[in-house]
Design a protein around this motif. Sequence first.
Motif, PDB file in Angstrom:
ATOM      1  N   SER A 178       6.993  61.094  58.627  1.00 59.45           N
ATOM      2  CA  SER A 178       8.018  60.502  59.488  1.00 59.45           C
ATOM      3  C   SER A 178       7.661  60.659  60.962  1.00 59.45           C
ATOM      4  CB  SER A 178       9.405  61.053  59.163  1.00 59.45           C
ATOM      5  OG  SER A 178       9.563  62.334  59.676  1.00 59.45           O
ATOM      6  N   THR A 182       7.376  57.250  63.004  1.00 59.95           N
ATOM      7  CA  THR A 182       8.311  57.098  64.115  1.00 59.95           C
ATOM      8  C   THR A 182       7.566  56.885  65.422  1.00 59.95           C
ATOM      9  OG1 THR A 182       9.837  58.559  62.978  1.00 59.95           O
ATOM     10  CG2 THR A 182      10.260  58.200  65.307  1.00 59.95           C
ATOM     11  N   PRO A 187      11.333  54.263  64.858  1.00 60.50           N
ATOM     12  CA  PRO A 187      12.223  54.941  63.914  1.00 60.50           C
ATOM     13  C   PRO A 187      12.652  54.075  62.727  1.00 60.50           C
ATOM     14  CG  PRO A 187      13.166  54.922  66.150  1.00 60.50           C
ATOM     15  CD  PRO A 187      11.837  54.269  66.237  1.00 60.50           C
ATOM     16  N   LYS A 188      12.656  52.754  62.894  1.00 62.71           N
ATOM     17  CA  LYS A 188      13.090  51.897  61.773  1.00 62.71           C
ATOM     18  C   LYS A 188      12.068  51.887  60.634  1.00 62.71           C
ATOM     19  CE  LYS A 188      16.253  48.750  64.057  1.00 62.71           C
ATOM     20  NZ  LYS A 188      16.041  48.002  65.295  1.00 62.71           N
ATOM     21  N   SER A 189      10.838  52.317  60.928  1.00 59.74           N
ATOM     22  CA  SER A 189       9.777  52.254  59.922  1.00 59.74           C
ATOM     23  C   SER A 189       9.551  53.588  59.218  1.00 59.74           C
ATOM     24  CB  SER A 189       8.471  51.801  60.579  1.00 59.74           C
ATOM     25  OG  SER A 189       8.635  50.540  61.149  1.00 59.74           O
ATOM     26  N   GLU A 191      10.474  54.972  56.621  1.00 59.90           N
ATOM     27  CA  GLU A 191      10.269  55.012  55.163  1.00 59.90           C
ATOM     28  C   GLU A 191       8.963  54.332  54.730  1.00 59.90           C
ATOM     29  OE1 GLU A 191      12.449  56.501  53.142  1.00 59.90           O
ATOM     30  OE2 GLU A 191      13.875  56.929  54.768  1.00 59.90           O
ATOM     31  N   GLN A 192       8.274  53.676  55.653  1.00 60.38           N
ATOM     32  CA  GLN A 192       7.151  52.806  55.257  1.00 60.38           C
ATOM     33  C   GLN A 192       5.846  53.595  55.089  1.00 60.38           C
ATOM     34  OE1 GLN A 192       8.078  49.672  54.681  1.00 60.38           O
ATOM     35  NE2 GLN A 192      10.118  50.113  55.471  1.00 60.38           N
TER      36      GLN A 192
END
Length: 232
Positions: A178, A182, A187-189, A191-192
């Motif tokens: 993370s 990040t 921050p939106k990614s 989980e990727q």
Amino acid sequence: MKAQLVKGLVVEDEAPMRRFLRTTLSSNGFAVVEASTAREALAMFSSHRPDFVILDLGLPDGDGLVVTRQLRSFTNVPILIVSARDRESDKVEVLDAGADDYVMKPFGTEELLARVRVALRHAASRQTPPSSVTVGPLTVDFESHLVWLSGAEVHLTPIEFKLLALLSKHVGKVVTHSQLLTEIWGPKSVEQTHYLRVHMAQLRRKIERTPARPLLLVTEAGVGYRLREPPV
Ligand code: CA
């Protein structure tokens, strides 16, 4: 004139383990102060201002995770977690909370001392960030954005450079999924994690002699990645 010793705070409720940590550190030139509870840890930190903290997660009056968050609210000193908890989620949580490293019990003396030295070096370089970093055959120049492997320039994509630069600023330290996602994708990614798998594989093809058996850019399964000095 005697140089001032670097001081460690050992937070551990099990007396034999605490004694082992104290002996290991003091026989290697560190000054040591001790605490056996979460509450005592914060009190000892305030009164002794140690240069680094070694912290057990399972304390009688609280969790080392909470202590990490409390310490991180006012100090940047290195925090090394020593714990028998081997769940990946425990490691990720405490590293994301700001711990510098995580050492699994049981561990060897040399392993612990090496991790302490890495964390202290890292803390020192936070004060004056270097313009380049060399790890084994690899040199990363943060200003020119150039990378060399054994003296030959390596051509990286902008994303590969950002990943390598971030890991290079934390040599020897695990950077979590993370934190990487990040910092580089936002921050939106967070989980990727497949982004990381793809780009780390490409990066390894460029910097590792045998990409399937990486010596520099190692995977910490389920946790993150670590750029380290190759074993000799
Ligand atoms: Ca414990």
